[in-house]
Design an enzyme around this catalytic site. Structure first.
Site, mmCIF file in Angstrom:
data_model
loop_
_atom_site.group_PDB
_atom_site.id
_atom_site.type_symbol
_atom_site.label_atom_id
_atom_site.label_comp_id
_atom_site.label_asym_id
_atom_site.label_seq_id
_atom_site.Cartn_x
_atom_site.Cartn_y
_atom_site.Cartn_z
ATOM 1 N N GLN A 78 0.809 -1.210 0.000
ATOM 2 C CA GLN A 78 0.000 0.000 0.000
ATOM 3 C C GLN A 78 0.847 1.267 0.000
ATOM 4 O O GLN A 78 2.060 1.241 0.226
ATOM 5 C CB GLN A 78 -0.909 0.013 1.227
ATOM 6 C CG GLN A 78 -0.150 -0.018 2.555
ATOM 7 C CD GLN A 78 -1.085 -0.161 3.739
ATOM 8 O OE1 GLN A 78 -1.414 0.834 4.384
ATOM 9 N NE2 GLN A 78 -1.510 -1.391 4.028
ATOM 10 N N HIS A 80 0.101 5.890 0.640
ATOM 11 C CA HIS A 80 -0.832 6.915 1.089
ATOM 12 C C HIS A 80 -0.587 8.211 0.320
ATOM 13 O O HIS A 80 0.534 8.498 -0.105
ATOM 14 C CB HIS A 80 -0.682 7.156 2.594
ATOM 15 C CG HIS A 80 -0.709 5.900 3.397
ATOM 16 N ND1 HIS A 80 -1.792 5.053 3.403
ATOM 17 C CD2 HIS A 80 0.217 5.324 4.207
ATOM 18 C CE1 HIS A 80 -1.543 4.018 4.192
ATOM 19 N NE2 HIS A 80 -0.319 4.162 4.681
ATOM 20 N N GLU A 115 3.145 8.105 8.330
ATOM 21 C CA GLU A 115 3.128 7.284 9.542
ATOM 22 C C GLU A 115 4.536 6.843 9.910
ATOM 23 O O GLU A 115 5.440 6.826 9.075
ATOM 24 C CB GLU A 115 2.232 6.056 9.348
ATOM 25 C CG GLU A 115 2.640 5.144 8.214
ATOM 26 C CD GLU A 115 1.602 4.081 7.907
ATOM 27 O OE1 GLU A 115 1.987 2.910 7.730
ATOM 28 O OE2 GLU A 115 0.405 4.411 7.811
ATOM 29 N N HIS A 236 4.741 0.314 0.842
ATOM 30 C CA HIS A 236 5.191 -0.454 1.993
ATOM 31 C C HIS A 236 4.199 -1.546 2.342
ATOM 32 O O HIS A 236 3.050 -1.546 1.888
ATOM 33 C CB HIS A 236 5.407 0.452 3.203
ATOM 34 C CG HIS A 236 4.169 1.174 3.651
ATOM 35 N ND1 HIS A 236 3.741 2.342 3.056
ATOM 36 C CD2 HIS A 236 3.248 0.899 4.620
ATOM 37 C CE1 HIS A 236 2.633 2.763 3.636
ATOM 38 N NE2 HIS A 236 2.300 1.890 4.588
ATOM 39 N N ARG A 255 -4.253 0.449 -2.142
ATOM 40 C CA ARG A 255 -3.671 -0.888 -2.075
ATOM 41 C C ARG A 255 -3.259 -1.381 -3.456
ATOM 42 O O ARG A 255 -3.898 -1.072 -4.444
ATOM 43 C CB ARG A 255 -4.653 -1.861 -1.433
ATOM 44 C CG ARG A 255 -4.998 -1.512 0.001
ATOM 45 C CD ARG A 255 -6.000 -2.495 0.598
ATOM 46 N NE ARG A 255 -6.301 -2.130 1.987
ATOM 47 C CZ ARG A 255 -7.236 -1.259 2.350
ATOM 48 N NH1 ARG A 255 -7.985 -0.684 1.405
ATOM 49 N NH2 ARG A 255 -7.437 -0.968 3.612
#
Length: 366
Positions: A78, A80, A115, A236, A255
């Site tokens: 995935q 972001h 993140e 990642h 994804r």
């Protein structure tokens, strides 16, 4: 304001049935326990202990989400979006009338989702970011004579070929199926962490193109105390292990495989950064023994880890203190025992003491 918070772990299929209960000293639920969310995100807002409220009721704009994560099997491949990409994608899906809870919905909000993950287990394994093409070619040298693998070597000659090679792999087809089968077969005789990843992924997701894609990426093997920072565009997948994760309060995930969930290849390609970079370890500041401050280049969050010492942690806004070992005492507030977490509101700093291993999550000053 100090108030204890709690939550019920998310039961995603890849979660470990025992790791979170063992870490936090709780009784197992009997099913998988993948993520414990400690934040105000509407997907699973933390509950205020002793009050009929959630953290969303008292801190609806909390800019971060703190999690305890336990992966017994690989998560999806995935990435972001940036804020600009998220705003555009959210507006596009809203205009198209895609319901927020639709399985095909990519953008649940207008926010980015950078993140970090702090490893607690020995080891914590993850795929993270594209590596130079030459590194992948070197890993493939022992099996270069296999005619089923030759197409990958023919396509991936330089870093400029990464995007086209990725698109070929993720799109799939008979030649990709043959390649994946060959890689799995030869992985049994190859001795490298990347080949170990191929074996692990083939057991969890037989035939998935993500098995071949993993060879284009870094396999990071973290030890307790190591951390990765995953910015927008970083591809990642967490493979195995237990860690504390801190992110912006978003649920935007694109994804690309290793999952039964919705995969949108064109949208993933829109957000991916194909620039080869080193493994994105996040190196902390260490202002004092036993104190480590992880400060990525975003305003959404910063994490201070306090290990068995007394120190004052400055806060730029609301905060959450989580203890995973021993006991951490907050001056003027409660003691936070192993497995417990406290929301801190309206304080400019917290002084922590005791023998605990505590994680203090807060925003940053712009």
């Amino acid at each position: 304001m100090f108030v204890e918070i709690t939550n019920t772990p998310r039961d995603y299929a890849w979660g470990s049935p025992s790791a979170i209960p063992e870490l936090l000293g709780r009784e197992p639920s009997g099913g998988p326990e993948a993520e414990l969310w400690l934040g105000a995100h509407p997907g699973s807002p933390a509950r205020l202990v002793g009050r009929d409220e959630t953290l969303r009721d008292v801190a609806p704009r909390l800019p971060f989400l703190l999690k305890v994560l336990a992966a017994a099997s690989p998560l999806s491949l995935q990435a972001h979006p940036t804020i600009a990409q998220a705003e555009e994608g959210f507006a596009r899906e809203e205009a198209a009338g895609v319901p927020l809870d639709a399985p095909s919905r990519n953008y649940k909000d207008r926010l980015h989702k950078p993140e970090m993950i702090y490893a607690l287990s020995d080891p914590f394994r993850a795929l993270s970011g594209f590596r130079p093409a030459e590194e992948t070619r070197t890993v493939l040298e022992p099996v270069a004579g296999d005619e089923r693998i030759a197409p990958l070597l023919d396509r991936l000659r330089t870093d400029a070929d990464l995007r086209a090679t990725f698109e070929w792999l993720i799109t799939g087809g008979d030649d990709v199926d043959d390649l994946v089968a060959a890689l799995v077969e030869t992985s049994s005789v190859a001795d490298d962490v990347a080949w170990d990843t191929v074996r692990r992924l083939s057991e969890a997701y037989p035939g998935d193109p993500g098995i071949a894609i993993s060879l284009l990426l870094h396999t990071a093997v973290l030890q307790p105390g190591d951390a990765l920072y995953l910015p927008a565009g970083n591809i990642h997948a967490y493979l195995e292990g237990v860690g504390v994760e801190l992110m912006a309060a978003s649920d935007n995930v694109l994804r690309g495989g290793l999952t039964p969930k919705h995969v949108d290849v064109p949208e993933l390609l829109r957000v991916l950064d194909f620039t080869p970079r080193p493994v994105p370890y996040l190196v902390p500041d260490e202002p004092a023994p036993g104190v480590r401050v992880f400060r990525p280049d975003v305003p959404d969050f910063v994490m201070t880890v306090v290990d068995g010492v007394e120190t004052e942690v400055p806060l730029a806004g609301d905060a959450i203190v989580l203890c995973v070992r021993g006991e951490s005492r907050i001056s003027g507030g409660p003691s936070v025992e192993r497995g417990h977490a406290v929301f801190v509101g309206g304080e400019s700093a917290v002084r922590i003491s005791g023998d605990g291993l505590a994680f203090v999550a807060t925003g940053t000053r712009r």
